[in-house]
Design a protein around this motif. Structure first.
Motif, PDB file in Angstrom:
ATOM      1  N   THR A  87      43.638  51.178  46.478  1.00 46.83           N
ATOM      2  CA  THR A  87      44.380  50.926  47.726  1.00 46.83           C
ATOM      3  C   THR A  87      44.174  49.488  48.186  1.00 46.83           C
ATOM      4  N   GLU A  88      42.927  49.004  48.147  1.00 48.90           N
ATOM      5  CA  GLU A  88      42.657  47.631  48.562  1.00 48.90           C
ATOM      6  C   GLU A  88      43.430  46.633  47.702  1.00 48.90           C
ATOM      7  N   ILE A  89      43.470  46.873  46.417  1.00 50.75           N
ATOM      8  CA  ILE A  89      44.183  45.954  45.521  1.00 50.75           C
ATOM      9  C   ILE A  89      45.682  45.996  45.798  1.00 50.75           C
ATOM     10  N   LEU A  90      46.227  47.177  46.001  1.00 45.87           N
ATOM     11  CA  LEU A  90      47.661  47.290  46.289  1.00 45.87           C
ATOM     12  C   LEU A  90      48.026  46.516  47.559  1.00 45.87           C
ATOM     13  N   PHE A  91      47.212  46.635  48.589  1.00 48.66           N
ATOM     14  CA  PHE A  91      47.495  45.898  49.825  1.00 48.66           C
ATOM     15  C   PHE A  91      47.318  44.395  49.602  1.00 48.66           C
ATOM     16  N   ALA A  92      46.310  44.020  48.814  1.00 47.15           N
ATOM     17  CA  ALA A  92      46.091  42.594  48.531  1.00 47.15           C
ATOM     18  C   ALA A  92      47.257  41.999  47.751  1.00 47.15           C
ATOM     19  N   LEU A  93      47.978  42.834  47.028  1.00 44.13           N
ATOM     20  CA  LEU A  93      49.155  42.370  46.282  1.00 44.13           C
ATOM     21  C   LEU A  93      50.420  42.378  47.137  1.00 44.13           C
ATOM     22  N   ALA A 186      52.351  38.269  41.995  1.00 45.77           N
ATOM     23  CA  ALA A 186      51.351  38.441  43.055  1.00 45.77           C
ATOM     24  C   ALA A 186      49.969  38.670  42.455  1.00 45.77           C
ATOM     25  N   ALA A 187      49.905  39.415  41.357  1.00 44.20           N
ATOM     26  CA  ALA A 187      48.629  39.672  40.702  1.00 44.20           C
ATOM     27  C   ALA A 187      48.039  38.379  40.154  1.00 44.20           C
ATOM     28  N   ALA A 188      48.888  37.524  39.586  1.00 45.83           N
ATOM     29  CA  ALA A 188      48.408  36.243  39.060  1.00 45.83           C
ATOM     30  C   ALA A 188      47.825  35.390  40.181  1.00 45.83           C
ATOM     31  N   GLY A 189      48.472  35.406  41.342  1.00 45.65           N
ATOM     32  CA  GLY A 189      47.958  34.640  42.478  1.00 45.65           C
ATOM     33  C   GLY A 189      46.630  35.168  42.974  1.00 45.65           C
ATOM     34  N   LEU A 190      46.502  36.492  43.048  1.00 41.31           N
ATOM     35  CA  LEU A 190      45.244  37.095  43.501  1.00 41.31           C
ATOM     36  C   LEU A 190      44.124  36.814  42.502  1.00 41.31           C
ATOM     37  N   VAL A 191      44.429  36.942  41.222  1.00 39.37           N
ATOM     38  CA  VAL A 191      43.424  36.664  40.189  1.00 39.37           C
ATOM     39  C   VAL A 191      42.957  35.219  40.266  1.00 39.37           C
ATOM     40  N   HIS A 192      43.882  34.307  40.483  1.00 44.11           N
ATOM     41  CA  HIS A 192      43.516  32.884  40.604  1.00 44.11           C
ATOM     42  C   HIS A 192      42.548  32.679  41.768  1.00 44.11           C
ATOM     43  N   SER A 193      42.817  33.324  42.903  1.00 45.18           N
ATOM     44  CA  SER A 193      41.959  33.193  44.077  1.00 45.18           C
ATOM     45  C   SER A 193      40.579  33.788  43.820  1.00 45.18           C
ATOM     46  N   LEU A 194      40.531  34.957  43.188  1.00 45.51           N
ATOM     47  CA  LEU A 194      39.256  35.607  42.907  1.00 45.51           C
ATOM     48  C   LEU A 194      38.422  34.771  41.943  1.00 45.51           C
ATOM     49  N   ARG A 195      39.063  34.278  40.906  1.00 45.81           N
ATOM     50  CA  ARG A 195      38.334  33.461  39.928  1.00 45.81           C
ATOM     51  C   ARG A 195      37.836  32.169  40.551  1.00 45.81           C
ATOM     52  N   ALA A 196      38.617  31.604  41.464  1.00 43.14           N
ATOM     53  CA  ALA A 196      38.186  30.385  42.138  1.00 43.14           C
ATOM     54  C   ALA A 196      36.926  30.643  42.957  1.00 43.14           C
ATOM     55  N   GLY A 197      36.869  31.796  43.615  1.00 39.07           N
ATOM     56  CA  GLY A 197      35.677  32.136  44.390  1.00 39.07           C
ATOM     57  C   GLY A 197      34.446  32.301  43.513  1.00 39.07           C
ATOM     58  N   ILE A 198      34.633  32.928  42.352  1.00 41.16           N
ATOM     59  CA  ILE A 198      33.508  33.118  41.423  1.00 41.16           C
ATOM     60  C   ILE A 198      33.053  31.777  40.858  1.00 41.16           C
ATOM     61  N   PHE A 313      35.193  48.732  43.491  1.00 39.02           N
ATOM     62  CA  PHE A 313      35.455  47.706  42.491  1.00 39.02           C
ATOM     63  C   PHE A 313      36.808  47.061  42.796  1.00 39.02           C
ATOM     64  N   GLY A 314      36.765  46.120  43.768  1.00 40.48           N
ATOM     65  CA  GLY A 314      37.985  45.489  44.224  1.00 40.48           C
ATOM     66  C   GLY A 314      37.747  44.052  44.649  1.00 40.48           C
ATOM     67  N   PRO A 315      38.731  43.439  45.317  1.00 35.27           N
ATOM     68  CA  PRO A 315      38.683  42.015  45.655  1.00 35.27           C
ATOM     69  C   PRO A 315      37.483  41.591  46.489  1.00 35.27           C
ATOM     70  N   ARG A 316      36.951  42.488  47.337  1.00 34.43           N
ATOM     71  CA  ARG A 316      35.845  42.092  48.216  1.00 34.43           C
ATOM     72  C   ARG A 316      34.526  41.886  47.469  1.00 34.43           C
ATOM     73  N   LEU A 317      34.489  42.226  46.187  1.00 27.58           N
ATOM     74  CA  LEU A 317      33.268  41.970  45.419  1.00 27.58           C
ATOM     75  C   LEU A 317      32.955  40.484  45.348  1.00 27.58           C
ATOM     76  N   VAL A 318      33.979  39.641  45.392  1.00 24.32           N
ATOM     77  CA  VAL A 318      33.739  38.198  45.365  1.00 24.32           C
ATOM     78  C   VAL A 318      33.061  37.763  46.658  1.00 24.32           C
ATOM     79  N   GLU A 319      33.403  38.404  47.771  1.00 33.85           N
ATOM     80  CA  GLU A 319      32.722  38.124  49.033  1.00 33.85           C
ATOM     81  C   GLU A 319      31.266  38.592  48.963  1.00 33.85           C
ATOM     82  N   VAL A 320      31.038  39.721  48.325  1.00 36.59           N
ATOM     83  CA  VAL A 320      29.674  40.219  48.154  1.00 36.59           C
ATOM     84  C   VAL A 320      28.860  39.234  47.325  1.00 36.59           C
ATOM     85  N   LEU A 321      29.463  38.726  46.266  1.00 36.58           N
ATOM     86  CA  LEU A 321      28.797  37.721  45.423  1.00 36.58           C
ATOM     87  C   LEU A 321      28.398  36.510  46.259  1.00 36.58           C
ATOM     88  N   ALA A 322      29.322  35.996  47.059  1.00 39.61           N
ATOM     89  CA  ALA A 322      29.038  34.805  47.867  1.00 39.61           C
ATOM     90  C   ALA A 322      27.947  35.078  48.894  1.00 39.61           C
TER      91      ALA A 322
END
Length: 337
Positions: A87-93, A186-198, A313-322
């Motif tokens: 659900t989180e990923i669908l909304f993020a897209l 939209a998925a490519a854009g989200l992936v780019h943002s997540l990878r940038a955070g990592i 296992f969704g986009p907020r894991l990058v925030e957890v990492l940070a």
């Protein structure tokens, strides 16, 4: 019995334990500017069938059960999500307006709370799902396989996803959901943002001289912690720490108080859904005999990590990492923990 990944919702006891648990097939093109009219009818028909078969194959993706799934000709307009991270990923897209059904644990982003409920992770209501008339159902390995198969027997298209072993599996997961929903851009854009955070965290921690010992405590009954097979273990390592329980060949397991004392972690992360839960967990931990001498407790390095963000296992894991990196290496992350 080993404990699965942390819960996706508020229930505990037995339901808690149960709840907390592409290659694209491409066709081979016909090369050259071959004129079918110059071929015999038999050969022309053969090549035409090969071409059409290849085109059909190119529109097929395999889910994480290895089953071929035909991609829809048009973007699905009525999607049912059977897991909070989906659900989180669908909304993020940007597909929130297409989600017509979600579990009772799907509470992020806040807009997801208004989506009709289909039940829980392990007890979805199949009649409710069917009544929503979805043209795509996205399931997760936390859903009982027998129930997922029953959804498919209702004649509904079901795409099943698995949980990753580490952060590197997050991008492929987003890409698969983007592909099956025809939201590739939209998925490519989200992936780019997540990878940038990592990458940002990786760059900040490059060349660190020391790695604090970390103990993760899942708030609740018992000393549940993550083992070496949990993706949380990977996040700790990426954040510049060492999970004291990484030798456990499990995702989640009960840890002994005496073992925590011997491990003497430098930092303790408590996965809690609220500040109130965190404070209760911290106080309970500090009152255990011998824990007052553990370095993390003695020096006040016991910190809260949002349980929902870390357990899905969704986009907020990058925030957890940070956040973990900031708590473990504030001098490198350029901010106060």
């Amino acid at each position: 019995m080993s404990r699965p990944e942390p819960r996706n919702g508020p229930k505990r006891a037995r339901v808690l334990v149960r709840e907390r648990r592409s290659r694209i097939a491409g066709g081979r093109p016909v090369h050259g500017d071959m004129d079918l009219r110059s071929l015999s009818p038999l050969m022309a028909g053969f090549l035409l069938a090969m071409t059409m078969g290849g085109a059909a194959a190119a529109q097929t993706i395999r889910d994480d059960l290895g089953r071929p799934f035909p991609l829809p000709a048009r973007p699905p307009g009525r999607i049912v999500s059977m897991a909070p991270n989906v659900t989180e990923i669908l909304f993020a897209l940007g597909l929130g307006d297409r989600v017509v059904g979600a579990t009772r644990f799907c509470d992020w982003p806040p807009e997801a709370r208004s989506v009709p409920r289909i039940g829980g992770l392990v007890d979805p209501n199949l009649e409710v799902i069917r009544s929503l008339d979805p043209d795509l159902v996205i399931a997760f390995r936390g859903n009982p396989l027998r129930l997922v198969e029953r959804v498919g027997k209702l004649g509904l298209p079901v795409f099943v996803l698995d949980i990753g072993d580490g952060l590197d599996a997050l991008a492929p997961l987003v890409e698969k959901i983007g592909r099956v929903t025809r939201a590739d851009s939209a998925a490519a854009g989200l992936v780019h943002s997540l990878r940038a955070g990592i990458v940002s965290v990786d760059a900040a921690l490059r060349g660190i001289g020391s790695r604090p010992k970390v103990f993760v405590l899942l708030y609740g009954q018992g000393l549940w912690t993550c083992g070496g097979e949990s993706y949380v273990d990977d996040i700790i390592a990426r954040a510049g720490g060492v999970n004291v329980a990484s030798a456990l060949p499990k995702k989640w397991a009960l840890y002994k108080r005496e073992k925590i004392i011997r491990d003497d972690p430098d930092v303790i992360f408590i996965l809690a859904r609220s500040d109130r839960d965190f404070e209760a967990g911290r106080d309970r931990l500090s009152r255990l005999p011998g824990l007052e001498a553990v370095r993390a407790v003695r020096t006040g390095r016991v910190h809260r990590i949002d349980e929902d963000a870390a357990s899905r296992f969704g986009p907020r894991l990058v925030e957890v990492l940070a956040r973990m990196a900031s708590l473990l290496h504030p001098e490198r992350m350029g901010r106060r923990p």
